[in-house]
Design a protein around this motif. Structure first.
Motif: not given
Length: 167
Positions: A1-5, A27-33, A42-45, A50-52
């Motif tokens: 899990m990654y935070r935006i930074g 792109l959208s975050p999978s969830s929020r705290t 990791e799927n978001d990453a 892919f986008i980049l």
């Protein structure tokens, strides 16, 4: 899990870039705290990578959106559909290159027709060519120091011929 930074650092982009992609639906975050921090998986990453990569080869955000929709639903698309998108993009790039080559040649001709000296711009061949309705570029009546020797000789010959007629 990654935070935006963390995700931004991992993919070597700014957090504003991630927010931009989120705003445009790429792109959208999978969830929020509970405190509202974006959480990426990791799927978001992988989606961001892919986008980049698509951006790096010249696809626009709209085209990337289309590619992502195909990526998410591969079984309902043919490889020919994806190739068609790439071939269309390639044709656009080739057309832009042809246009840039035309600009380059035209600018070279304008530059070579002008001596670039300290004389008044009243008879500047570049300005005259841009003012005229023809594609002909006349050489200025000054000495030239261009690398293109043949062009320089032609310009000098025209200048000599013009001066002879004026006398």
């Amino acid at each position: 899990m990654y935070r935006i930074g963390e995700l931004a650092q991992l993919c070597e982009v700014k957090t504003d870039t991630l927010r931009f992609y989120e705003k445009h639906g790429l792109l959208s975050p999978s969830s929020r705290t509970d405190s509202g921090y974006r959480i990426y998986t990791e799927n978001d990453a992988e989606r961001l990578r892919f986008i980049l990569r698509a951006k790096a080869v010249g696809f626009t955000l709209a085209e990337i959106t289309e590619l992502l929709s195909i990526e998410l639903d591969k079984s309902n698309w043919a490889c020919a559909d994806v190739k068609g998108l790439v071939d269309d993009k390639l044709a656009n790039v080739e057309a832009k290159i042809a246009e840039l080559n035309h600009f380059q040649l035209s600018l070279q001709r304008l530059s070579q027709a002008c001596c670039g000296g300290p004389e008044s711009a009243e008879h500047c061949s570049i300005l005259e060519a841009l003012e005229s309705s023809t594609d002909n570029i006349r050489c200025e009546n000054h000495s030239h120091t261009h690398d293109d020797e043949q062009f320089t000789k032609n310009c000098q010959n025209k200048a000599v011929s013009k001066n002879s007629k004026e006398k």
